[in-house]
Design a protein around this motif. Structure first.
Motif, mmCIF file in Angstrom:
data_model
loop_
_atom_site.group_PDB
_atom_site.id
_atom_site.type_symbol
_atom_site.label_atom_id
_atom_site.label_comp_id
_atom_site.label_asym_id
_atom_site.label_seq_id
_atom_site.Cartn_x
_atom_site.Cartn_y
_atom_site.Cartn_z
ATOM 1 N N UNK A 184 0.834 -1.205 0.000
ATOM 2 C CA UNK A 184 0.000 0.000 0.000
ATOM 3 C C UNK A 184 0.869 1.256 0.000
ATOM 4 N N UNK A 185 1.972 1.220 0.729
ATOM 5 C CA UNK A 185 2.889 2.366 0.758
ATOM 6 C C UNK A 185 3.405 2.676 -0.649
ATOM 7 N N UNK A 186 3.561 1.663 -1.479
ATOM 8 C CA UNK A 186 4.000 1.896 -2.859
ATOM 9 C C UNK A 186 2.989 2.753 -3.613
ATOM 10 N N UNK A 187 1.716 2.538 -3.370
ATOM 11 C CA UNK A 187 0.680 3.347 -4.019
ATOM 12 C C UNK A 187 0.689 4.771 -3.462
ATOM 13 N N UNK A 188 0.931 4.889 -2.156
ATOM 14 C CA UNK A 188 1.056 6.215 -1.564
ATOM 15 C C UNK A 188 2.241 6.959 -2.192
ATOM 16 N N UNK A 189 3.356 6.253 -2.366
ATOM 17 C CA UNK A 189 4.556 6.875 -2.913
ATOM 18 C C UNK A 189 4.341 7.358 -4.343
ATOM 19 N N UNK A 190 3.699 6.547 -5.175
ATOM 20 C CA UNK A 190 3.431 6.948 -6.559
ATOM 21 C C UNK A 190 2.493 8.148 -6.591
ATOM 22 N N UNK A 191 1.523 8.153 -5.703
ATOM 23 C CA UNK A 191 0.605 9.296 -5.620
ATOM 24 C C UNK A 191 1.356 10.544 -5.169
ATOM 25 N N UNK A 192 2.196 10.395 -4.138
ATOM 26 C CA UNK A 192 2.940 11.536 -3.601
ATOM 27 C C UNK A 192 3.904 12.118 -4.634
ATOM 28 N N UNK A 193 4.342 11.322 -5.568
ATOM 29 C CA UNK A 193 5.223 11.806 -6.636
ATOM 30 C C UNK A 193 4.612 12.997 -7.353
ATOM 31 N N UNK A 194 3.294 13.006 -7.519
ATOM 32 C CA UNK A 194 2.643 14.007 -8.362
ATOM 33 C C UNK A 194 1.954 15.121 -7.596
ATOM 34 N N UNK A 195 1.437 14.836 -6.403
ATOM 35 C CA UNK A 195 0.545 15.816 -5.787
ATOM 36 C C UNK A 195 1.313 16.876 -5.006
ATOM 37 N N UNK A 196 0.633 17.994 -4.745
ATOM 38 C CA UNK A 196 1.256 19.155 -4.110
ATOM 39 C C UNK A 196 1.427 18.996 -2.610
ATOM 40 N N UNK A 202 10.143 3.148 7.970
ATOM 41 C CA UNK A 202 11.395 3.513 7.297
ATOM 42 C C UNK A 202 11.222 3.452 5.782
ATOM 43 N N UNK A 203 10.516 2.445 5.295
ATOM 44 C CA UNK A 203 10.301 2.310 3.849
ATOM 45 C C UNK A 203 9.473 3.482 3.315
ATOM 46 N N UNK A 204 8.457 3.880 4.062
ATOM 47 C CA UNK A 204 7.640 5.024 3.662
ATOM 48 C C UNK A 204 8.501 6.283 3.550
#
Length: 750
Positions: free
Chosen positions: A670-682, A711-713
């Motif tokens: 799930x953190x991987x999806x958070x990370x991909x989302x965080x890549x783009x959003x403000x 730590x991974x997050x």
């Protein structure tokens, strides 16, 4: 038996009418009428009202509803709407839109601004309303709509959904004047009605309640900061009460407050520290209730605060009851230094702001290297109040975060790196997704843009594909810009923030259904790549819409020079590059032209995107919440003594495809999806971590696993983590979900 009709007349029960009603509501559904009637009869009694007969059928549908019998969800909603039409319109038909709105304005329920539409426009709007959509709700969705948002008469229903949605669309655009390329107020009104009625978008609780009425309370949450002086405290206390009364959740940064026993007033007295201030905040947010519900707040402090151990135990069952603060939540600010020292098993030093003010200043800044230098120099000078092992601190944090659930993660260095704001970031809000610059409140700066104000909405990812994102993002950007300046905020600092930054918080919901429809599991490479593409389009078209709005309306924000977008810095220029381990770094859209246009025309908004919780109004459209993996295919929540069942979106077709949170150890994926989302959003994301003790030996979640995920997050650029949800089962093995998360009485929920 006898029944009492709505006109108070008494007559014999006519079961043929009930059967006809059920047969109509059953059309196209897999429902056993005999089973339904058998259950409904259990609720009948002599001299029931016809309204109670309707209710008995609804209750029976709720009783019979399960993930294996999903059509009772639609059946119950249709029966509910039969009752709604009878009470609101005294007819099976819908009244003409203008007649309805005139009546509602006359009764003081709607704003007379809706009557500024011409007769010709009313005819067009009326002909667009699709009555059949009133019968496409789920039972939990329609009950949520009427419980939370519909205008209520003490005795009967006065609104039906399609008229309500059209009135909200009119309330959003009645004063939209500019006509560019045919996109006038009628275009946007019709577009918004269509998007609301198709559940392509969802609006936050304050907006759903206010649009169409005389209220302009659209904001969901606010962030504020206090300095360590009496004047700032008084200003902060006043802002807490005023904004809580306006239904906003509060995020308050108290990290500048001195520590207990620090000498103040020329060394004459000892400072009381942060605990008394926390207790005052906790008490004050109870002073002003929000729609009958207690206000909510979270404070933010630094990991190296000398009181950190005390604050970690402030709600612990091991702490004396008199010393606990049970309702206030806490955001702990970390950065790379503490993670690295924890990995190496080294100590950290705890500093009072009075002894090391430069350490505190640089911690909440973009200058990480400067912070490390100042921190190490302060250590060398012996300024630390005490030291403790960094790993022990982190283990203490994850223990308390797991046991009491009110400790949130904020990676302050990530927040200051992947942001469009040039100004320093020091905090987030109550749901940890709203991250903007704030300044300590002072009475001599009453109109400084110091209080962050959050105005938000969501797009239904499962319903809105790449080809539709340009339209839906433009609709929300134009709508929010059109209404946000109507509101008179309780403080001048908040008013100034809206006028000078015009920050928006547009996100998405129904990610779990989007995944299930495509047959993906969290962490699948294909899912991450597809989500990366969707997110690129999402952010690109938000920026395009804001740039177009600024150009068309001459609405470039006055603080454009305070955001890096003004220099052409785009999301792909600032994100944590560790995300490239998950998805491709190449882009697919014309960012070169967009950069040039933003540099030339500016933006109408300093920032546009974040991912808020979606626990309330998303239910109306039968959507799954935000990005979260589902915990169960059917959840049961108790509201006002009634057990409401909510099925997963699309459960009839996709139940086997859902990747359930507690069926496996899902947090890392799930953190991987958070990370991909965080890549783009403000801004940030209200993302939870999730664990099932039954998957581990002796039913105990290893603390090292939770710490490893944290730590991974951090490695993947995650700015914040919200709740740590842990599954609990009762004696019969039934899953008991964590208590419903309350974000300021639901005000931050979309």
């Amino acid at each position: 038996m006898n029944v009492i009709k709505r006109n108070s007349a008494k007559e014999k029960l006519n079961t043929d009418k009930i059967l006809a009603s059920y047969q109509w509501a059953k059309e196209g559904l897999d429902v056993d009428l005999f089973e339904l009637i058998t259950d409904t009869k259990l609720h009948f009694y002599d001299n029931m009202t016809t309204s109670e007969i309707h209710d008995a059928g609804i209750v029976s549908c709720r009783n019979l509803l399960s993930e294996y019998k999903p059509d009772y969800d639609i059946m119950g909603a249709r029966l509910f709407m039969q009752k709604a039409y009878a009470e609101a319109h005294q007819s099976k038909d819908m009244p003409h839109l203008k007649d309805y709105i005139v009546k509602m304005v006359k009764n003081g329920m709607y704003s007379d601004t809706l009557l500024t539409y011409t007769d010709e426009e009313f005819e067009k709007l009326n002909s667009t309303i699709d009555k059949s959509k009133d019968f496409n709700f789920t039972l939990s969705g329609i009950e949520q709509l009427y419980d939370k948002y519909a205008i209520k008469n003490t005795e009967f229903i006065v609104e039906t959904p399609q008229l309500m949605f059209m009135a909200e669309a009119m309330g959003a655009f009645y004063d939209y004047k500019l006509n560019v390329d045919g996109l006038d107020k009628m275009y946007f009104t019709l577009d918004m009605y269509d998007s609301l009625s198709n559940f392509d978008i969802s609006l936050p609780s304050p907006m759903m309640s206010a649009l169409r009425t005389t209220s302009t309370d659209y904001a969901s949450c606010i962030t504020l900061r206090t300095a360590d002086n009496l004047d700032s405290w008084v200003e902060m206390f006043g802002a807490l009460v005023k904004h809580t009364a306006a239904s906003a959740g509060i995020g308050v940064d108290i990290s500048d407050i001195a520590s207990i026993a620090d000498l103040v007033k020329d060394g004459k007295i000892e400072h009381g520290g942060k605990i008394p201030l926390m207790k005052a905040i906790d008490a004050l947010i109870q002073v002003a209730s929000q729609n009958g519900r207690r206000g909510q707040a979270v404070d933010y402090i630094n990991f190296f605060d000398p009181e950190i151990e005390t604050i970690m135990g402030i709600k612990s069952p091991r702490t004396e009851v008199t010393k606990r603060i049970n309702d206030l939540k806490h955001g702990i600010k970390f950065n790379r230094l503490v993670y690295e020292r924890a990995q190496r098993g080294e100590d950290i030093s705890l500093f009072s702001v009075r002894k090391a003010p430069e350490v505190y200043r640089l911690f909440n800044s973009k200058d990480y290297d400067g912070f490390v230098k100042a921190y190490e120099e302060a250590e060398a000078k012996g300024l630390a109040a005490t030291t403790m092992n960094a790993r022990e601190l982190m283990l203490m944090f994850v223990t308390e975060r797991t046991e009491v659930g009110i400790y949130y993660v904020m990676n302050i260095d990530e927040a200051n790196t992947n942001t469009p704001y040039d100004e320093d970031i020091s905090q987030s809000n109550i749901c940890v997704e709203f991250i903007v610059p704030t300044k300590p409140l002072q009475s001599d700066r009453p109109n400084e843009p110091a209080v962050g104000v959050c105005i938000l909405s969501n797009i239904n990812q499962a319903a809105v594909g790449l080809e539709e994102l340009p339209n839906k993002t433009r609709l929300l950007v134009y709508m929010l810009n059109n209404i946000m300046h109507r509101q008179n905020h309780p403080t001048g600092q908040a008013q100034a923030f809206v006028e000078q930054y015009a920050t928006l918080g547009i996100g998405f919901a129904n990610h779990a259904l989007w995944m299930a429809k495509n047959g993906w599991k969290y962490g699948d490479k294909e899912a991450l790549e597809a989500h990366n593409l969707w997110m690129e389009h999402f952010q690109y078209y938000l920026l395009r819409a804001s740039c177009d709005y600024a150009r068309e309306h001459n609405a470039k924000i006055s603080r454009m020079d305070k955001v890096s977008y003004s220099r052409g810095v785009m999301p792909m220029d600032r994100y944590n590059k560790n995300v490239d381990e998950l998805v491709a770094s190449e882009t697919t859209l014309d960012w070169v032209t967009l950069r040039k246009d933003i540099i030339k025309y500016g933006l109408a908004n300093a920032s546009l995107s974040m991912i808020p919780p979606s626990e309330t109004s998303s239910v109306i459209g039968g959507m799954d919440s935000s990005m979260e993996p589902l915990k169960k295919l059917m959840t049961v929540k108790t509201t006002k003594g009634v057990a409401l069942k909510q099925l997963a979106a699309g459960v009839k077709h996709y139940s086997a495809n859902y990747d359930l949170a507690y069926s496996r150890n899902i947090t890392r994926d799930f953190i991987k999806h958070i990370a991909v989302t965080q890549k783009w959003i403000d801004k940030s994301i209200s993302g939870n971590t999730l664990y099932n003790p039954e998957l581990f030996p002796n039913g105990k979640i290893p603390a090292n696993l939770i710490l490893s995920d944290m730590f991974y997050a951090k490695k993947m650029g995650t700015k914040t983590l919200y709740y740590n949800n842990v599954m609990v089962s009762d004696e019969d093995g039934q899953v008991i979900l964590p208590a419903e998360i309350s974000c300021a009485g639901g005000s931050c929920h979309v």
